[in-house]
Motif scaffolding. Structure first.
Motif, PDB file in Angstrom:
ATOM      1  N   THR A  27       0.864  -1.177   0.000  1.00 43.37           N
ATOM      2  CA  THR A  27       0.000   0.000   0.000  1.00 43.37           C
ATOM      3  C   THR A  27       0.899   1.226   0.000  1.00 43.37           C
ATOM      4  O   THR A  27       1.782   1.364   0.850  1.00 43.37           O
ATOM      5  CB  THR A  27      -0.916   0.031   1.231  1.00 43.37           C
ATOM      6  OG1 THR A  27      -1.759  -1.135   1.212  1.00 43.37           O
ATOM      7  CG2 THR A  27      -1.791   1.267   1.232  1.00 43.37           C
ATOM      8  N   VAL A  28       0.676   2.120  -0.974  1.00 41.49           N
ATOM      9  CA  VAL A  28       1.594   3.231  -1.222  1.00 41.49           C
ATOM     10  C   VAL A  28       0.874   4.568  -1.089  1.00 41.49           C
ATOM     11  O   VAL A  28      -0.206   4.768  -1.658  1.00 41.49           O
ATOM     12  CB  VAL A  28       2.202   3.130  -2.644  1.00 41.49           C
ATOM     13  CG1 VAL A  28       3.254   4.214  -2.844  1.00 41.49           C
ATOM     14  CG2 VAL A  28       2.808   1.760  -2.878  1.00 41.49           C
ATOM     15  N   ILE A  53      -0.803  -3.499  -6.205  1.00 41.58           N
ATOM     16  CA  ILE A  53      -0.435  -2.259  -5.513  1.00 41.58           C
ATOM     17  C   ILE A  53      -1.700  -1.458  -5.264  1.00 41.58           C
ATOM     18  O   ILE A  53      -2.542  -1.314  -6.150  1.00 41.58           O
ATOM     19  CB  ILE A  53       0.563  -1.426  -6.355  1.00 41.58           C
ATOM     20  CG1 ILE A  53       1.880  -2.195  -6.529  1.00 41.58           C
ATOM     21  CG2 ILE A  53       0.807  -0.061  -5.718  1.00 41.58           C
ATOM     22  CD1 ILE A  53       2.806  -1.575  -7.559  1.00 41.58           C
ATOM     23  N   VAL A  54      -1.841  -0.945  -4.053  1.00 41.07           N
ATOM     24  CA  VAL A  54      -2.960  -0.076  -3.691  1.00 41.07           C
ATOM     25  C   VAL A  54      -2.390   1.301  -3.382  1.00 41.07           C
ATOM     26  O   VAL A  54      -1.390   1.430  -2.654  1.00 41.07           O
ATOM     27  CB  VAL A  54      -3.732  -0.628  -2.483  1.00 41.07           C
ATOM     28  CG1 VAL A  54      -4.750   0.393  -1.976  1.00 41.07           C
ATOM     29  CG2 VAL A  54      -4.426  -1.932  -2.845  1.00 41.07           C
ATOM     30  N   GLU A  64      -6.634  11.514  -9.416  1.00 44.69           N
ATOM     31  CA  GLU A  64      -7.021  11.432 -10.820  1.00 44.69           C
ATOM     32  C   GLU A  64      -5.943  10.759 -11.659  1.00 44.69           C
ATOM     33  O   GLU A  64      -6.245   9.964 -12.564  1.00 44.69           O
ATOM     34  CB  GLU A  64      -7.310  12.835 -11.359  1.00 44.69           C
ATOM     35  CG  GLU A  64      -8.562  13.471 -10.775  1.00 44.69           C
ATOM     36  CD  GLU A  64      -9.802  12.632 -11.040  1.00 44.69           C
ATOM     37  OE1 GLU A  64     -10.196  12.530 -12.210  1.00 44.69           O
ATOM     38  OE2 GLU A  64     -10.348  12.060 -10.072  1.00 44.69           O
ATOM     39  N   LEU A  65      -4.670  11.043 -11.374  1.00 44.84           N
ATOM     40  CA  LEU A  65      -3.590  10.404 -12.129  1.00 44.84           C
ATOM     41  C   LEU A  65      -3.550   8.910 -11.837  1.00 44.84           C
ATOM     42  O   LEU A  65      -3.359   8.089 -12.746  1.00 44.84           O
ATOM     43  CB  LEU A  65      -2.251  11.052 -11.792  1.00 44.84           C
ATOM     44  CG  LEU A  65      -1.030  10.471 -12.513  1.00 44.84           C
ATOM     45  CD1 LEU A  65      -1.203  10.520 -14.030  1.00 44.84           C
ATOM     46  CD2 LEU A  65       0.246  11.204 -12.091  1.00 44.84           C
ATOM     47  N   ALA A  66      -3.735   8.522 -10.581  1.00 44.31           N
ATOM     48  CA  ALA A  66      -3.745   7.101 -10.225  1.00 44.31           C
ATOM     49  C   ALA A  66      -4.862   6.370 -10.960  1.00 44.31           C
ATOM     50  O   ALA A  66      -4.668   5.255 -11.473  1.00 44.31           O
ATOM     51  CB  ALA A  66      -3.890   6.938  -8.717  1.00 44.31           C
ATOM     52  N   ILE A  73      -7.258   2.583  -5.859  1.00 43.75           N
ATOM     53  CA  ILE A  73      -7.055   3.586  -4.818  1.00 43.75           C
ATOM     54  C   ILE A  73      -8.010   3.361  -3.656  1.00 43.75           C
ATOM     55  O   ILE A  73      -9.112   2.839  -3.800  1.00 43.75           O
ATOM     56  CB  ILE A  73      -7.190   5.022  -5.367  1.00 43.75           C
ATOM     57  CG1 ILE A  73      -8.570   5.244  -6.006  1.00 43.75           C
ATOM     58  CG2 ILE A  73      -6.079   5.326  -6.346  1.00 43.75           C
ATOM     59  CD1 ILE A  73      -8.795   6.683  -6.447  1.00 43.75           C
ATOM     60  N   ARG A  74      -7.531   3.782  -2.486  1.00 38.73           N
ATOM     61  CA  ARG A  74      -8.308   3.698  -1.256  1.00 38.73           C
ATOM     62  C   ARG A  74      -8.114   5.013  -0.491  1.00 38.73           C
ATOM     63  O   ARG A  74      -7.136   5.735  -0.696  1.00 38.73           O
ATOM     64  CB  ARG A  74      -7.835   2.535  -0.372  1.00 38.73           C
ATOM     65  CG  ARG A  74      -7.904   1.174  -1.026  1.00 38.73           C
ATOM     66  CD  ARG A  74      -9.324   0.664  -1.137  1.00 38.73           C
ATOM     67  NE  ARG A  74      -9.341  -0.724  -1.617  1.00 38.73           N
ATOM     68  CZ  ARG A  74      -9.331  -1.055  -2.905  1.00 38.73           C
ATOM     69  NH1 ARG A  74      -9.310  -0.104  -3.838  1.00 38.73           N
ATOM     70  NH2 ARG A  74      -9.346  -2.324  -3.267  1.00 38.73           N
ATOM     71  N   THR A  75      -9.030   5.285   0.422  1.00 38.35           N
ATOM     72  CA  THR A  75      -8.826   6.398   1.340  1.00 38.35           C
ATOM     73  C   THR A  75      -8.023   5.904   2.535  1.00 38.35           C
ATOM     74  O   THR A  75      -7.874   4.691   2.748  1.00 38.35           O
ATOM     75  CB  THR A  75     -10.168   6.965   1.838  1.00 38.35           C
ATOM     76  OG1 THR A  75     -10.824   5.973   2.636  1.00 38.35           O
ATOM     77  CG2 THR A  75     -11.061   7.362   0.667  1.00 38.35           C
TER      78      THR A  75
END
Length: 228
Positions: A27-28, A53-54, A64-66, A73-75
């Protein structure tokens, strides 16, 4: 107030060097800015090749780029931890930073400090012996005038950041305003950080003191890495 300088090639080298540290299953924290963007794009290539990869974005821009490059993506609330955060900086002196040129330093500080490992990616134009870049301070809108007075009392010269191509000030992703505070050479970043943090109405300041674990500096020849 975004900083300029440094070649895109140097930024790319730094960003991709940090991205190479990311293992599948990681997770990054996804930083904001042009150098961090290179890391995000490389991580997107890794995901496309099968890596798990998260990403936890630090801003609308990085989110937006991710999405564009295919990183799930996660919060911050949706993950148990962050293994590695990759982020840029407006200025670096040893392992102290000034951040906030992209108006995202409040969220960046939360995510970068939560990470097990915080890797900073910059080009050589961002390296200095003593921090001197204006310090961005995110403030509650109703308090910006009184906070500006407190900054002056602390020896600073605050300027409300104005938006480009629109009337009015910059508004952060959190709905707040930004004061860019000029202090000249900052010989005691930790003391100034404490002073700014203690002012009521300050949401977050852009001094990241003693937080970074590694600094990756992209150059024309390659990447230099400084570790604690």
């Amino acid at each position: 107030m975004k900083t300029t300088g440094g070649s895109d090639e140097a930024k790319r080298r730094a960003g991709e060097s940090a991205a190479a540290l990311v293992e599948s299953g990681t997770t990054v924290g996804l930083g904001t800015g042009s150098t961090a963007a290179h890391a995000i794009r490389r991580l997107g290539e890794r995901v496309a090749a099968g890596a798990e990869i998260v990403g936890v974005p630090t801003s609308f821009q990085s989110r937006e780029l991710a999405r564009e490059v295919g990183i799930p993506i996660r919060t911050l609330d949706e993950v148990d931890g962050i293994d590695l955060a990759i982020d840029g900086a407006d200025q670096v002196a040893a392992f102290d930073l000034v951040k906030g040129g992209g108006a995202a330093h409040a969220r960046e500080k939360v995510i970068d400090s939560f990470a097990e490992r915080f890797v900073v990616v910059v080009d050589p134009s961002k390296q200095v012996d003593v921090l001197s870049h204006p310090v961005p301070v995110e403030v509650l809108p109703d308090a910006h005038t009184t906070i500006a007075r407190a900054v002056r009392d602390a020896g600073g010269d605050p300027t409300l950041r104005r938006a480009e191509r629109k009337d009015g000030p910059v508004v952060t992703d959190n709905g707040n305003l930004l004061l860019d505070c000029e202090f000249g050479e900052i010989t005691d970043a930790a003391a100034l950080a404490r002073t700014l943090a203690a002012v009521p109405g300050v949401v977050e300041h852009g001094l990241f003191v003693d937080m970074a674990d590694e600094i990756h500096v992209g150059t024309a020849e390659g990447v230099t890495v400084s570790e604690r």
